[in-house]
Scaffold this active site. Structure first.
Site, PDB file in Angstrom:
ATOM      1  N   GLU A 194       3.206   5.178  -1.142  1.00  0.00           N
ATOM      2  CA  GLU A 194       4.627   4.665  -1.153  1.00  0.00           C
ATOM      3  C   GLU A 194       4.833   4.764  -2.656  1.00  0.00           C
ATOM      4  OE1 GLU A 194       4.185   0.673   0.166  1.00  0.00           O
ATOM      5  OE2 GLU A 194       3.362   1.305   2.063  1.00  0.00           O
TER       6      GLU A 194
ATOM      7  N   GLU B 256      -0.668   3.902   7.864  1.00  0.00           N
ATOM      8  CA  GLU B 256      -0.960   2.199   7.705  1.00  0.00           C
ATOM      9  C   GLU B 256       0.359   1.676   8.897  1.00  0.00           C
ATOM     10  OE1 GLU B 256      -0.216  -0.057   4.212  1.00  0.00           O
ATOM     11  OE2 GLU B 256      -1.065   1.154   2.940  1.00  0.00           O
TER      12      GLU B 256
HETATM   13  C1  BGC Z   1       0.872  -1.319   1.337  1.00  0.00           C
HETATM   14  C2  BGC Z   1      -0.568  -2.182   1.515  1.00  0.00           C
HETATM   15  C3  BGC Z   1      -0.017  -3.604   1.662  1.00  0.00           C
HETATM   16  C4  BGC Z   1       0.696  -3.606   3.153  1.00  0.00           C
HETATM   17  C5  BGC Z   1       1.056  -4.846   3.831  1.00  0.00           C
HETATM   18  C6  BGC Z   1       1.947  -1.653   2.471  1.00  0.00           C
HETATM   19  O1  BGC Z   1       3.064  -1.354   2.362  1.00  0.00           O
HETATM   20  O2  BGC Z   1       0.407  -0.044   1.242  1.00  0.00           O
HETATM   21  O3  BGC Z   1      -0.939  -2.119   0.348  1.00  0.00           O
HETATM   22  O4  BGC Z   1      -0.976  -4.615   1.850  1.00  0.00           O
HETATM   23  O5  BGC Z   1       2.062  -2.926   2.941  1.00  0.00           O
HETATM   24  O6  BGC Z   1       2.080  -5.685   2.905  1.00  0.00           O
END
Ligand code: BGC
Length: 438
Positions: free
Chosen positions: A163, A345
Protein backbone atom coordinates in the site's frame (compact mmCIF):
# COMPACT_ATOMS: atom_id res chain seq x y z
CA UNK A 1 -18.22 -23.74 -6.24
CA UNK A 2 -14.83 -25.17 -7.12
CA UNK A 3 -11.74 -23.01 -7.43
CA UNK A 4 -8.97 -23.56 -10.01
CA UNK A 5 -6.71 -26.50 -9.23
CA UNK A 6 -3.62 -24.53 -8.27
CA UNK A 7 -5.43 -21.67 -6.54
CA UNK A 8 -3.24 -20.31 -3.75
CA UNK A 9 -5.04 -20.04 -0.43
CA UNK A 10 -3.13 -17.87 1.94
CA UNK A 11 -3.02 -15.64 4.91
CA UNK A 12 -1.06 -12.50 5.72
CA UNK A 13 0.54 -10.54 8.54
CA UNK A 14 3.09 -7.77 8.89
CA UNK A 15 6.20 -7.48 11.03
CA UNK A 16 5.33 -4.64 13.36
CA UNK A 17 1.81 -5.94 13.85
CA UNK A 18 2.82 -9.37 15.18
CA UNK A 19 6.50 -9.76 15.97
CA UNK A 20 6.97 -7.88 19.23
CA UNK A 21 10.60 -8.26 20.41
CA UNK A 22 11.01 -4.61 19.58
CA UNK A 23 14.54 -4.37 20.95
CA UNK A 24 15.69 -7.97 20.75
CA UNK A 25 18.82 -9.16 18.97
CA UNK A 26 20.00 -5.75 17.90
CA UNK A 27 16.83 -4.52 16.23
CA UNK A 28 16.79 -0.77 15.61
CA UNK A 29 13.90 1.58 16.27
CA UNK A 30 11.29 1.99 13.56
CA UNK A 31 8.87 4.87 13.07
CA UNK A 32 6.16 2.73 14.65
CA UNK A 33 8.23 2.05 17.76
CA UNK A 34 8.60 5.76 18.18
CA UNK A 35 5.01 6.66 17.35
CA UNK A 36 3.51 4.04 19.60
CA UNK A 37 5.62 5.19 22.53
CA UNK A 38 4.42 8.75 22.22
CA UNK A 39 1.32 9.41 24.27
CA UNK A 40 -1.96 9.91 22.48
CA UNK A 41 -1.11 8.29 19.14
CA UNK A 42 -2.54 4.82 19.75
CA UNK A 43 -5.86 3.78 21.23
CA UNK A 44 -5.55 2.69 24.88
CA UNK A 45 -1.87 3.59 24.84
CA UNK A 46 -1.07 0.25 23.17
CA UNK A 47 2.19 -0.48 21.41
CA UNK A 48 3.87 -3.31 19.49
CA UNK A 49 6.59 -4.05 22.06
CA UNK A 50 5.33 -7.57 22.66
CA UNK A 51 2.30 -7.90 20.39
CA UNK A 52 1.79 -11.61 19.52
CA UNK A 53 5.46 -12.31 20.30
CA UNK A 54 5.66 -14.02 16.94
CA UNK A 55 9.43 -13.40 16.99
CA UNK A 56 9.73 -16.04 19.71
CA UNK A 57 6.70 -18.15 18.81
CA UNK A 58 6.93 -18.37 15.04
CA UNK A 59 7.25 -22.16 15.12
CA UNK A 60 3.90 -22.49 16.83
CA UNK A 61 2.38 -20.07 14.31
CA UNK A 62 3.74 -21.96 11.33
CA UNK A 63 2.41 -25.18 12.84
CA UNK A 64 -1.05 -23.58 13.08
CA UNK A 65 -0.89 -22.62 9.42
CA UNK A 66 0.19 -26.10 8.48
CA UNK A 67 -2.77 -27.57 10.31
CA UNK A 68 -5.07 -25.09 8.58
CA UNK A 69 -3.74 -26.18 5.20
CA UNK A 70 -2.46 -22.71 4.31
CA UNK A 71 -0.55 -22.77 1.03
CA UNK A 72 1.04 -19.33 1.03
CA UNK A 73 2.01 -17.03 3.85
CA UNK A 74 2.70 -13.38 3.25
CA UNK A 75 4.72 -11.64 5.94
CA UNK A 76 6.83 -8.53 5.96
CA UNK A 77 10.41 -8.04 7.04
CA UNK A 78 11.24 -5.48 9.66
CA UNK A 79 13.82 -3.32 7.90
CA UNK A 80 15.24 -2.12 11.22
CA UNK A 81 15.94 -5.72 12.31
CA UNK A 82 18.18 -6.08 9.29
CA UNK A 83 19.59 -2.56 9.21
CA UNK A 84 19.04 -1.07 12.65
CA UNK A 85 20.02 2.38 11.37
CA UNK A 86 18.54 1.96 7.91
CA UNK A 87 21.85 1.15 6.20
CA UNK A 88 25.41 0.05 6.78
CA UNK A 89 26.16 -3.52 7.76
CA UNK A 90 23.31 -6.01 8.13
CA UNK A 91 22.50 -7.35 11.58
CA UNK A 92 23.20 -11.08 11.40
CA UNK A 93 20.74 -11.93 14.16
CA UNK A 94 17.94 -10.23 12.28
CA UNK A 95 18.79 -12.22 9.16
CA UNK A 96 18.93 -15.41 11.21
CA UNK A 97 15.38 -14.90 12.40
CA UNK A 98 13.96 -14.61 8.89
CA UNK A 99 16.05 -17.52 7.66
CA UNK A 100 14.62 -19.72 10.40
CA UNK A 101 11.12 -18.54 9.64
CA UNK A 102 11.50 -19.18 5.90
CA UNK A 103 12.98 -22.64 6.47
CA UNK A 104 10.23 -23.56 8.90
CA UNK A 105 7.64 -22.48 6.33
CA UNK A 106 9.29 -24.45 3.55
CA UNK A 107 9.48 -27.52 5.77
CA UNK A 108 5.77 -27.16 6.38
CA UNK A 109 5.16 -26.93 2.64
CA UNK A 110 3.99 -23.33 2.87
CA UNK A 111 5.14 -20.89 0.24
CA UNK A 112 6.77 -17.83 1.82
CA UNK A 113 5.83 -14.49 0.30
CA UNK A 114 7.87 -11.55 1.53
CA UNK A 115 6.70 -7.96 1.60
CA UNK A 116 9.83 -5.86 1.90
CA UNK A 117 8.03 -2.89 3.33
CA UNK A 118 4.92 -2.72 5.45
CA UNK A 119 5.26 0.77 6.94
CA UNK A 120 7.90 0.30 9.63
CA UNK A 121 10.65 2.56 8.29
CA UNK A 122 13.81 2.66 10.39
CA UNK A 123 13.55 5.78 12.52
CA UNK A 124 17.11 6.73 11.56
CA UNK A 125 15.89 7.24 7.98
CA UNK A 126 12.82 9.11 9.12
CA UNK A 127 15.14 11.49 10.95
CA UNK A 128 16.63 12.34 7.57
CA UNK A 129 13.25 13.08 6.01
CA UNK A 130 11.92 9.53 5.49
CA UNK A 131 10.18 8.74 2.23
CA UNK A 132 9.85 12.42 1.35
CA UNK A 133 13.65 12.38 0.95
CA UNK A 134 14.74 10.80 -2.31
CA UNK A 135 17.81 9.29 -0.62
CA UNK A 136 15.49 6.80 1.11
CA UNK A 137 14.97 5.20 -2.30
CA UNK A 138 18.67 4.32 -2.38
CA UNK A 139 18.56 2.92 1.12
CA UNK A 140 15.58 0.79 0.15
CA UNK A 141 17.46 -0.58 -2.84
CA UNK A 142 20.37 -1.57 -0.63
CA UNK A 143 18.07 -3.23 1.85
CA UNK A 144 16.28 -5.08 -0.96
CA UNK A 145 19.57 -6.17 -2.47
CA UNK A 146 20.62 -7.67 0.84
CA UNK A 147 17.31 -9.52 1.14
CA UNK A 148 17.53 -10.86 -2.42
CA UNK A 149 21.08 -12.06 -1.82
CA UNK A 150 20.15 -13.79 1.41
CA UNK A 151 16.77 -15.22 0.52
CA UNK A 152 16.29 -14.79 -3.21
CA UNK A 153 16.75 -18.49 -3.90
CA UNK A 154 14.45 -19.62 -1.10
CA UNK A 155 11.55 -17.22 -1.46
CA UNK A 156 9.60 -17.54 -4.71
CA UNK A 157 7.46 -14.42 -4.41
CA UNK A 158 8.24 -10.85 -3.38
CA UNK A 159 6.21 -7.74 -2.77
CA UNK A 160 8.08 -4.45 -2.84
CA UNK A 161 5.54 -2.37 -0.93
CA UNK A 162 2.33 -2.88 0.88
CA UNK A 163 0.00 0.00 0.00
CA UNK A 164 2.18 2.86 -1.22
CA UNK A 165 -0.65 5.24 -0.36
CA UNK A 166 0.33 4.71 3.29
CA UNK A 167 1.65 8.26 3.73
CA UNK A 168 -2.01 9.31 3.79
CA UNK A 169 -4.66 8.66 6.39
CA UNK A 170 -4.52 7.14 9.84
CA UNK A 171 -1.52 5.06 8.94
CA UNK A 172 0.48 8.13 8.01
CA UNK A 173 3.06 7.31 10.61
CA UNK A 174 5.62 10.01 10.86
CA UNK A 175 4.46 12.07 7.86
CA UNK A 176 3.43 15.56 8.83
CA UNK A 177 1.60 17.15 5.92
CA UNK A 178 0.06 16.62 2.51
CA UNK A 179 2.96 18.10 0.57
CA UNK A 180 5.37 15.69 2.20
CA UNK A 181 2.94 12.80 1.74
CA UNK A 182 2.62 13.38 -2.02
CA UNK A 183 6.38 13.47 -2.46
CA UNK A 184 6.71 10.40 -0.25
CA UNK A 185 4.27 8.47 -2.45
CA UNK A 186 6.27 9.36 -5.55
CA UNK A 187 9.48 8.17 -3.92
CA UNK A 188 7.83 4.97 -2.68
CA UNK A 189 6.65 4.22 -6.21
CA UNK A 190 10.04 5.01 -7.62
CA UNK A 191 11.69 2.66 -5.14
CA UNK A 192 9.23 -0.03 -6.21
CA UNK A 193 10.29 0.29 -9.85
CA UNK A 194 13.97 0.34 -8.97
CA UNK A 195 13.69 -2.77 -6.84
CA UNK A 196 11.75 -4.68 -9.52
CA UNK A 197 14.61 -3.83 -11.91
CA UNK A 198 17.16 -4.96 -9.39
CA UNK A 199 15.40 -8.28 -8.88
CA UNK A 200 15.36 -8.91 -12.61
CA UNK A 201 18.97 -7.79 -13.06
CA UNK A 202 20.14 -10.21 -10.41
CA UNK A 203 18.39 -12.86 -12.49
CA UNK A 204 16.23 -14.34 -9.77
CA UNK A 205 13.58 -16.70 -11.02
CA UNK A 206 10.72 -15.96 -8.67
CA UNK A 207 7.99 -13.39 -9.03
CA UNK A 208 7.92 -9.79 -7.92
CA UNK A 209 5.08 -7.29 -7.69
CA UNK A 210 3.43 -4.72 -5.46
CA UNK A 211 0.35 -4.66 -3.26
CA UNK A 212 -2.13 -1.82 -3.65
CA UNK A 213 -5.03 -0.97 -1.42
CA UNK A 214 -7.82 -0.34 -3.92
CA UNK A 215 -11.24 1.10 -3.19
CA UNK A 216 -13.81 0.99 -5.95
CA UNK A 217 -15.50 4.39 -5.99
CA UNK A 218 -19.20 4.94 -6.66
CA UNK A 219 -20.93 8.24 -7.22
CA UNK A 220 -23.65 9.01 -4.65
CA UNK A 221 -26.00 10.16 -7.43
CA UNK A 222 -26.26 10.60 -11.17
CA UNK A 223 -25.57 14.30 -10.98
CA UNK A 224 -22.65 15.60 -13.00
CA UNK A 225 -21.11 17.12 -9.90
CA UNK A 226 -21.10 13.88 -7.95
CA UNK A 227 -19.77 11.95 -10.91
CA UNK A 228 -16.84 14.35 -11.19
CA UNK A 229 -16.26 13.95 -7.46
CA UNK A 230 -16.20 10.16 -7.90
CA UNK A 231 -13.67 10.49 -10.69
CA UNK A 232 -11.42 12.63 -8.52
CA UNK A 233 -11.65 10.20 -5.67
CA UNK A 234 -10.89 7.32 -8.02
CA UNK A 235 -7.77 9.11 -9.20
CA UNK A 236 -6.65 9.76 -5.66
CA UNK A 237 -7.37 6.27 -4.36
CA UNK A 238 -6.73 4.09 -7.38
CA UNK A 239 -5.42 5.39 -10.68
CA UNK A 240 -2.63 7.43 -9.10
CA UNK A 241 -1.08 4.04 -8.36
CA UNK A 242 -2.48 1.80 -11.07
CA UNK A 243 -1.73 4.15 -13.96
CA UNK A 244 1.78 4.99 -12.88
CA UNK A 245 2.77 1.40 -12.18
CA UNK A 246 0.95 -0.27 -15.06
CA UNK A 247 0.80 2.50 -17.67
CA UNK A 248 3.71 4.77 -16.81
CA UNK A 249 1.71 7.97 -16.25
CA UNK A 250 0.03 9.75 -13.37
CA UNK A 251 -3.57 10.84 -13.97
CA UNK A 252 -3.10 14.27 -15.58
CA UNK A 253 -5.73 16.19 -13.61
CA UNK A 254 -4.56 14.86 -10.28
CA UNK A 255 -0.94 15.63 -11.05
CA UNK A 256 -1.80 19.19 -12.12
CA UNK A 257 -3.85 19.66 -9.00
CA UNK A 258 -0.99 18.49 -6.77
CA UNK A 259 1.52 20.68 -8.53
CA UNK A 260 -0.65 23.77 -8.41
CA UNK A 261 -1.69 23.37 -4.82
CA UNK A 262 1.46 21.88 -3.25
CA UNK A 263 4.27 22.30 -5.76
CA UNK A 264 5.00 18.54 -5.67
CA UNK A 265 5.88 15.89 -6.57
CA UNK A 266 9.33 16.51 -7.93
CA UNK A 267 9.69 14.06 -10.78
CA UNK A 268 12.86 13.37 -12.75
CA UNK A 269 12.96 12.49 -16.43
CA UNK A 270 12.99 8.71 -16.16
CA UNK A 271 11.01 8.29 -12.96
CA UNK A 272 7.76 7.18 -14.52
CA UNK A 273 9.51 4.81 -16.85
CA UNK A 274 11.14 3.23 -13.83
CA UNK A 275 7.87 3.09 -11.89
CA UNK A 276 6.35 1.40 -14.93
CA UNK A 277 8.94 -1.44 -14.95
CA UNK A 278 7.23 -4.67 -15.88
CA UNK A 279 6.40 -6.74 -12.85
CA UNK A 280 4.98 -10.26 -12.54
CA UNK A 281 1.74 -9.69 -10.66
CA UNK A 282 -0.37 -7.15 -8.87
CA UNK A 283 -1.41 -7.71 -5.27
CA UNK A 284 -4.80 -6.32 -4.29
CA UNK A 285 -5.92 -5.46 -0.79
CA UNK A 286 -9.66 -5.04 -0.69
CA UNK A 287 -11.62 -3.96 2.36
CA UNK A 288 -14.38 -1.60 1.30
CA UNK A 289 -15.72 0.83 -1.27
CA UNK A 290 -16.13 4.60 -1.29
CA UNK A 291 -19.45 6.22 -2.07
CA UNK A 292 -18.86 9.91 -2.63
CA UNK A 293 -20.53 13.19 -3.43
CA UNK A 294 -19.24 16.63 -4.32
CA UNK A 295 -18.66 18.88 -1.35
CA UNK A 296 -16.35 21.81 -2.00
CA UNK A 297 -15.91 22.51 1.69
CA UNK A 298 -14.97 19.03 2.77
CA UNK A 299 -11.36 18.63 1.66
CA UNK A 300 -8.88 19.77 -0.97
CA UNK A 301 -10.41 17.50 -3.55
CA UNK A 302 -13.94 18.72 -2.78
CA UNK A 303 -15.12 15.18 -2.24
CA UNK A 304 -17.08 13.73 0.64
CA UNK A 305 -17.58 10.08 1.50
CA UNK A 306 -21.09 9.23 2.55
CA UNK A 307 -22.79 6.32 4.26
CA UNK A 308 -25.37 4.47 2.24
CA UNK A 309 -28.76 3.31 3.44
CA UNK A 310 -29.00 -0.24 4.75
CA UNK A 311 -25.27 -0.74 4.56
CA UNK A 312 -23.64 -3.19 6.95
CA UNK A 313 -20.40 -2.43 8.72
CA UNK A 314 -17.64 -4.33 10.51
CA UNK A 315 -16.88 -3.35 14.09
CA UNK A 316 -14.09 -1.15 12.81
CA UNK A 317 -16.64 0.80 10.80
CA UNK A 318 -15.79 -0.35 7.30
CA UNK A 319 -18.74 -1.08 5.03
CA UNK A 320 -19.15 -4.73 4.08
CA UNK A 321 -19.55 -4.67 0.32
CA UNK A 322 -18.52 -7.90 -1.45
CA UNK A 323 -19.81 -6.66 -4.81
CA UNK A 324 -17.06 -4.03 -4.68
CA UNK A 325 -14.45 -6.76 -4.87
CA UNK A 326 -16.07 -8.19 -7.98
CA UNK A 327 -16.38 -4.77 -9.63
CA UNK A 328 -12.76 -4.03 -8.81
CA UNK A 329 -11.43 -7.28 -10.25
CA UNK A 330 -13.43 -6.87 -13.44
CA UNK A 331 -12.16 -3.34 -13.82
CA UNK A 332 -8.56 -4.43 -13.38
CA UNK A 333 -9.03 -7.00 -16.10
CA UNK A 334 -10.65 -4.51 -18.43
CA UNK A 335 -8.40 -1.49 -17.90
CA UNK A 336 -5.02 -3.01 -17.10
CA UNK A 337 -4.62 -6.05 -19.28
CA UNK A 338 -4.98 -9.45 -17.81
CA UNK A 339 -2.04 -9.13 -15.42
CA UNK A 340 -1.91 -11.96 -12.87
CA UNK A 341 -3.64 -10.84 -9.69
CA UNK A 342 -3.49 -11.99 -6.11
CA UNK A 343 -5.83 -10.81 -3.42
CA UNK A 344 -3.16 -10.16 -0.85
CA UNK A 345 -5.55 -8.97 1.87
CA UNK A 346 -9.24 -9.14 2.58
CA UNK A 347 -10.75 -9.44 6.01
CA UNK A 348 -12.90 -8.02 8.77
CA UNK A 349 -12.60 -6.89 12.37
CA UNK A 350 -15.21 -8.05 14.85
CA UNK A 351 -15.34 -7.89 18.58
CA UNK A 352 -14.76 -11.61 19.17
CA UNK A 353 -15.45 -13.03 22.60
CA UNK A 354 -14.17 -16.24 24.11
CA UNK A 355 -16.97 -18.45 25.43
CA UNK A 356 -16.65 -20.21 28.78
CA UNK A 357 -15.60 -23.29 26.87
CA UNK A 358 -12.82 -21.31 25.24
CA UNK A 359 -14.36 -21.15 21.78
CA UNK A 360 -14.94 -18.23 19.43
CA UNK A 361 -18.10 -18.28 17.38
CA UNK A 362 -17.30 -15.56 14.88
CA UNK A 363 -20.28 -16.06 12.62
CA UNK A 364 -20.01 -12.60 11.12
CA UNK A 365 -16.47 -13.21 9.93
CA UNK A 366 -17.50 -16.49 8.33
CA UNK A 367 -20.33 -14.71 6.61
CA UNK A 368 -17.95 -11.99 5.41
CA UNK A 369 -15.55 -14.58 4.08
CA UNK A 370 -18.22 -16.63 2.37
CA UNK A 371 -19.75 -13.62 0.62
CA UNK A 372 -16.40 -12.32 -0.58
CA UNK A 373 -15.26 -15.72 -1.77
CA UNK A 374 -18.41 -16.08 -3.83
CA UNK A 375 -17.50 -12.88 -5.63
CA UNK A 376 -13.93 -14.05 -6.07
CA UNK A 377 -15.24 -17.23 -7.66
CA UNK A 378 -17.54 -15.28 -9.93
CA UNK A 379 -14.68 -13.04 -11.05
CA UNK A 380 -12.54 -16.05 -11.93
CA UNK A 381 -15.44 -17.47 -13.93
CA UNK A 382 -15.63 -14.13 -15.75
CA UNK A 383 -12.02 -14.58 -16.85
CA UNK A 384 -10.13 -12.54 -14.26
CA UNK A 385 -6.56 -13.81 -14.02
CA UNK A 386 -6.72 -14.31 -10.26
CA UNK A 387 -4.17 -16.68 -8.81
CA UNK A 388 -4.75 -16.58 -5.08
CA UNK A 389 -6.61 -15.25 -2.11
CA UNK A 390 -5.03 -14.33 1.17
CA UNK A 391 -6.96 -13.58 4.27
CA UNK A 392 -6.09 -10.77 6.63
CA UNK A 393 -5.02 -11.90 9.09
CA UNK A 394 -3.55 -15.11 10.46
CA UNK A 395 -4.06 -13.85 14.00
CA UNK A 396 -5.35 -10.89 15.96
CA UNK A 397 -2.64 -8.27 16.10
CA UNK A 398 -1.63 -4.66 16.59
CA UNK A 399 -4.05 -2.77 14.37
CA UNK A 400 -1.94 0.39 14.04
CA UNK A 401 -3.58 3.43 15.61
CA UNK A 402 -6.42 1.21 16.85
CA UNK A 403 -3.96 -0.78 18.98
CA UNK A 404 -5.35 -4.17 20.02
CA UNK A 405 -8.97 -3.02 19.94
CA UNK A 406 -9.67 -4.52 16.50
CA UNK A 407 -9.50 -8.26 15.95
CA UNK A 408 -8.92 -9.35 12.34
CA UNK A 409 -7.49 -12.80 13.00
CA UNK A 410 -8.46 -16.33 12.12
CA UNK A 411 -6.69 -17.13 15.36
CA UNK A 412 -7.70 -15.41 18.57
CA UNK A 413 -4.87 -14.01 20.67
CA UNK A 414 -5.21 -13.50 24.40
CA UNK A 415 -2.88 -10.53 24.73
CA UNK A 416 -2.25 -11.28 28.41
CA UNK A 417 -1.17 -14.89 28.06
CA UNK A 418 -0.46 -14.87 24.30
CA UNK A 419 -2.40 -18.10 24.01
CA UNK A 420 -3.55 -18.86 20.46
CA UNK A 421 -7.10 -20.16 19.94
CA UNK A 422 -8.75 -21.18 16.69
CA UNK A 423 -11.86 -19.19 15.87
CA UNK A 424 -14.73 -20.87 14.05
CA UNK A 425 -13.66 -18.94 10.95
CA UNK A 426 -10.30 -20.71 11.07
CA UNK A 427 -12.04 -24.10 10.94
CA UNK A 428 -14.23 -22.77 8.15
CA UNK A 429 -11.24 -21.54 6.16
CA UNK A 430 -9.50 -24.87 6.69
CA UNK A 431 -12.46 -26.60 5.11
CA UNK A 432 -12.55 -24.20 2.18
CA UNK A 433 -8.88 -24.86 1.52
CA UNK A 434 -9.21 -28.61 1.89
CA UNK A 435 -12.16 -28.80 -0.50
CA UNK A 436 -10.83 -26.02 -2.71
CA UNK A 437 -14.40 -24.81 -2.86
CA UNK A 438 -17.13 -22.96 -1.04
C1 BGC B 1 -3.06 -3.10 6.05
C2 BGC B 1 -2.95 -3.91 7.31
C3 BGC B 1 -4.09 -3.60 8.24
C4 BGC B 1 -5.38 -3.91 7.52
C5 BGC B 1 -6.64 -3.74 8.35
C6 BGC B 1 -4.45 -3.03 5.48
O1 BGC B 1 -4.64 -1.86 4.80
O2 BGC B 1 -2.16 -3.56 5.08
O3 BGC B 1 -1.71 -3.68 7.91
O4 BGC B 1 -4.02 -4.27 9.45
O5 BGC B 1 -5.48 -3.04 6.42
O6 BGC B 1 -6.91 -2.43 8.65
Amino acid sequence: MKFPKDFEWGTATSAYQIEGAWKEDGKGISVWDKLSHQKGNIRNGDNGDISCDHYNRFKEDVQIMKEMGIKTYRFSVSWSRIFPKGGGKPNQKGLNFYRKLIETLLDANIKPVIALYHWDLPQALQDKGGWANRDTVKSFEKYAECMFKEFGELVPMWITHNEPNCPFGIYAGAIQNTKEAIQAVHNLLLSHGKVVRLYKQIGLKGKIGITLNLNPVYSASNSQKDKIAAKKQDQFKNTWFLNSILKGAYPTELLEFFKKKYGVPHIRKNDLKIINTKMDFLGVNYYNRDVVKADEKNNDLGVKQIKTKNAKYTDMGLEIYPQGLYDLLIRLKKDYGNIPLYITENGSAFNDKLTKKGEIHDKKRIDFLQKHLKKVHKAIKAGVNLKGYSMWSLMDNFEWTFGYSQRFGLIYIDFQTLKRTWKDSAYFYKKVIKNNSI
